[in-house]
Design a protein around this motif. Structure first.
Motif, PDB file in Angstrom:
ATOM      1  N   LEU A 143       0.820  -1.210   0.000  1.00 48.58           N
ATOM      2  CA  LEU A 143       0.000   0.000   0.000  1.00 48.58           C
ATOM      3  C   LEU A 143       0.856   1.263   0.000  1.00 48.58           C
ATOM      4  O   LEU A 143       1.827   1.373   0.738  1.00 48.58           O
ATOM      5  CB  LEU A 143      -0.908   0.015   1.231  1.00 48.58           C
ATOM      6  N   GLU A 146      -1.563   4.213   4.113  1.00 48.91           N
ATOM      7  CA  GLU A 146      -2.070   3.287   5.136  1.00 48.91           C
ATOM      8  C   GLU A 146      -3.591   3.196   5.116  1.00 48.91           C
ATOM      9  O   GLU A 146      -4.164   2.133   5.353  1.00 48.91           O
ATOM     10  CB  GLU A 146      -1.602   3.742   6.524  1.00 48.91           C
ATOM     11  N   ALA A 149      -5.912   0.337   3.495  1.00 51.94           N
ATOM     12  CA  ALA A 149      -6.143  -1.002   4.048  1.00 51.94           C
ATOM     13  C   ALA A 149      -7.608  -1.238   4.399  1.00 51.94           C
ATOM     14  O   ALA A 149      -8.116  -2.361   4.266  1.00 51.94           O
ATOM     15  CB  ALA A 149      -5.269  -1.219   5.283  1.00 51.94           C
ATOM     16  N   ASN A 157      -2.368  -7.051   3.393  1.00 52.12           N
ATOM     17  CA  ASN A 157      -1.885  -5.696   3.157  1.00 52.12           C
ATOM     18  C   ASN A 157      -0.584  -5.420   3.908  1.00 52.12           C
ATOM     19  O   ASN A 157      -0.424  -5.816   5.067  1.00 52.12           O
ATOM     20  CB  ASN A 157      -2.937  -4.671   3.613  1.00 52.12           C
ATOM     21  N   TYR A 159       1.955  -1.935   4.392  1.00 48.33           N
ATOM     22  CA  TYR A 159       2.190  -0.527   4.085  1.00 48.33           C
ATOM     23  C   TYR A 159       3.665  -0.302   3.796  1.00 48.33           C
ATOM     24  O   TYR A 159       4.521  -0.534   4.657  1.00 48.33           O
ATOM     25  CB  TYR A 159       1.731   0.348   5.244  1.00 48.33           C
ATOM     26  N   SER A 343      10.865   3.568   0.447  1.00 44.18           N
ATOM     27  CA  SER A 343       9.746   2.760  -0.036  1.00 44.18           C
ATOM     28  C   SER A 343      10.192   1.687  -1.019  1.00 44.18           C
ATOM     29  O   SER A 343       9.728   0.538  -0.953  1.00 44.18           O
ATOM     30  CB  SER A 343       8.695   3.662  -0.698  1.00 44.18           C
TER      31      SER A 343
END
Length: 357
Positions: A143, A146, A149, A157, A159, A343
């Motif tokens: 994701l 957040e 979700a 899921n 994050y 990320s």
């Protein structure tokens, strides 16, 4: 004998919002053999072949209610699933990664029918219909926000944020601009994502004189679909279809005016750029408004509805912000707090965990 490298098929197509996170992930998997799955008339044909082999299929999305065209689209979908199965089997791929969009359907179905693991990345705060349908089929859904979700209760899921292009994380972010902008002057950067935004372009051109009078410079990335892109001429105004070094440009910006696609917001957050967001009103399920809400609710941006926006309103809001440096600084700090700079590494680790176990 050393183990053969893992072979990963990346299904990402269409806009920069789908492609840039996938390219950022691929950069973090140098030991993998990666091939791409795309469509022959989309942006990937320009960005991908320089780095990765590109396989194309004929598939399109359902834009309207069921009808004769839907039967044709379903036929294409069935054929594309068979074609992806063939690509996966012949290439001995060990997993699939996708960033959604209509190419994700055949990719997920084909992979799961062969027992191959799938990692799905959803960058938007409101997951798309494809994500909501296929998410539970996947081994993991990564994701970008957040809050997403809660719309995917049956999916696995994780994050991780949304990966940005490498230029946002290396020295380029502080590189000097090759644009004629004096040091110290206020700079507004206007951009509408990889496809531009004609409605915003018109508003900005109509508003710009008041900003010029206040000593502001404007860099306006118009996209390539605006027939009036060259209609405004002023020494404090630079209009370009696109600009490659967005990292340095956003770092220099005093304020950005932008759509609220997930990719654009991620770049604004990494750069800590305060912004006025104008969500694209015709985005699927108004998902850009959900994205913008994440920034507005945290104090990182202001959101304005395109349908309610006038030249006078945009002029005055921008001037008020520019006259309040502490407010802009606070917005920039809030934006930076949303960013997940690592990320791509987190997403790469997730892909490794799913595919290598």
């Amino acid at each position: 004998m050393a183990n053969a490298p893992i072979r990963l098929l990346i299904a990402a197509s269409g806009t920069g919002g789908h492609l840039f996170p996938a390219i950022a992930l691929a950069d973090k998997l140098p030991d993998y053999q990666i091939e791409w799955l795309g469509v022959s008339n989309r942006l990937e044909t320009q960005l991908v072949p320089k780095q990765y082999p590109l396989n194309t299929i004929a598939v399109e999305g359902f834009q309207q209610g069921f009808g004769f065209s839907s039967i044709r689209i379903l036929g294409k979908l069935a054929l594309s699933i068979l074609e992806v199965r063939r690509i996966l089997k012949q290439g001995n791929f060990q997993g699939v990664f996708t960033t959604g969009g209509y190419i994700a359907g055949p990719a997920v179905i084909a992979a799961r029918s062969l027992g191959l693991p799938v990692v799905f990345h959803e960058s938007n705060a409101l997951p798309g219909k494809v994500t909501r349908f296929f998410g539970p089929w996947c081994n993991a859904v990564a994701l970008g926000f957040e809050v997403a979700a809660k719309y995917l209760p049956r999916a696995q899921n994780v994050y991780v944020g949304t990966p940005v292009r490498a230029q946002f994380l290396d020295g380029a972010i502080n590189a000097p601009l090759d644009l004629a902008i004096p040091d110290g002057v206020p700079l507004i950067v206007v951009f509408g994502g990889s496809q531009g935004a004609v409605a915003i372009n018109k508003l900005v051109r109509e508003s710009a004189k008041a900003w010029f009078d206040a000593g502001v410079y404007v860099v306006h990335l118009t996209g390539d679909r605006d027939p009036e892109a060259d209609s405004l001429k002023h020494p404090q105004y630079i209009a370009l279809p696109f600009y490659n070094n967005m990292a340095a440009l956003l770092q220099r910006a005093t304020l950005a005016i932008s759509r609220s696609g997930a990719g654009s917001l991620t770049e604004l957050a990494v750069c800590g750029t305060p912004a006025i967001l104008i969500p694209y009103p015709f985005a699927a399920e108004d998902h850009q408004s959900y994205n913008a809400d994440v920034f507005t609710s945290s104090g990182a941006a202001l959101t304005l509805k395109q349908s309610e926006l006038t030249t006078q309103t945009l002029q005055s809001i921008v001037l008020n912000l520019l006259q309040s440096p502490p407010e802009l600084a606070k917005m920039g700090e809030k934006a930076h707090a949303i960013a997940v700079p690592d990320s791509a590494e987190k997403l790469a680790q997730l892909v490794r965990e799913v595919i290598e176990t």
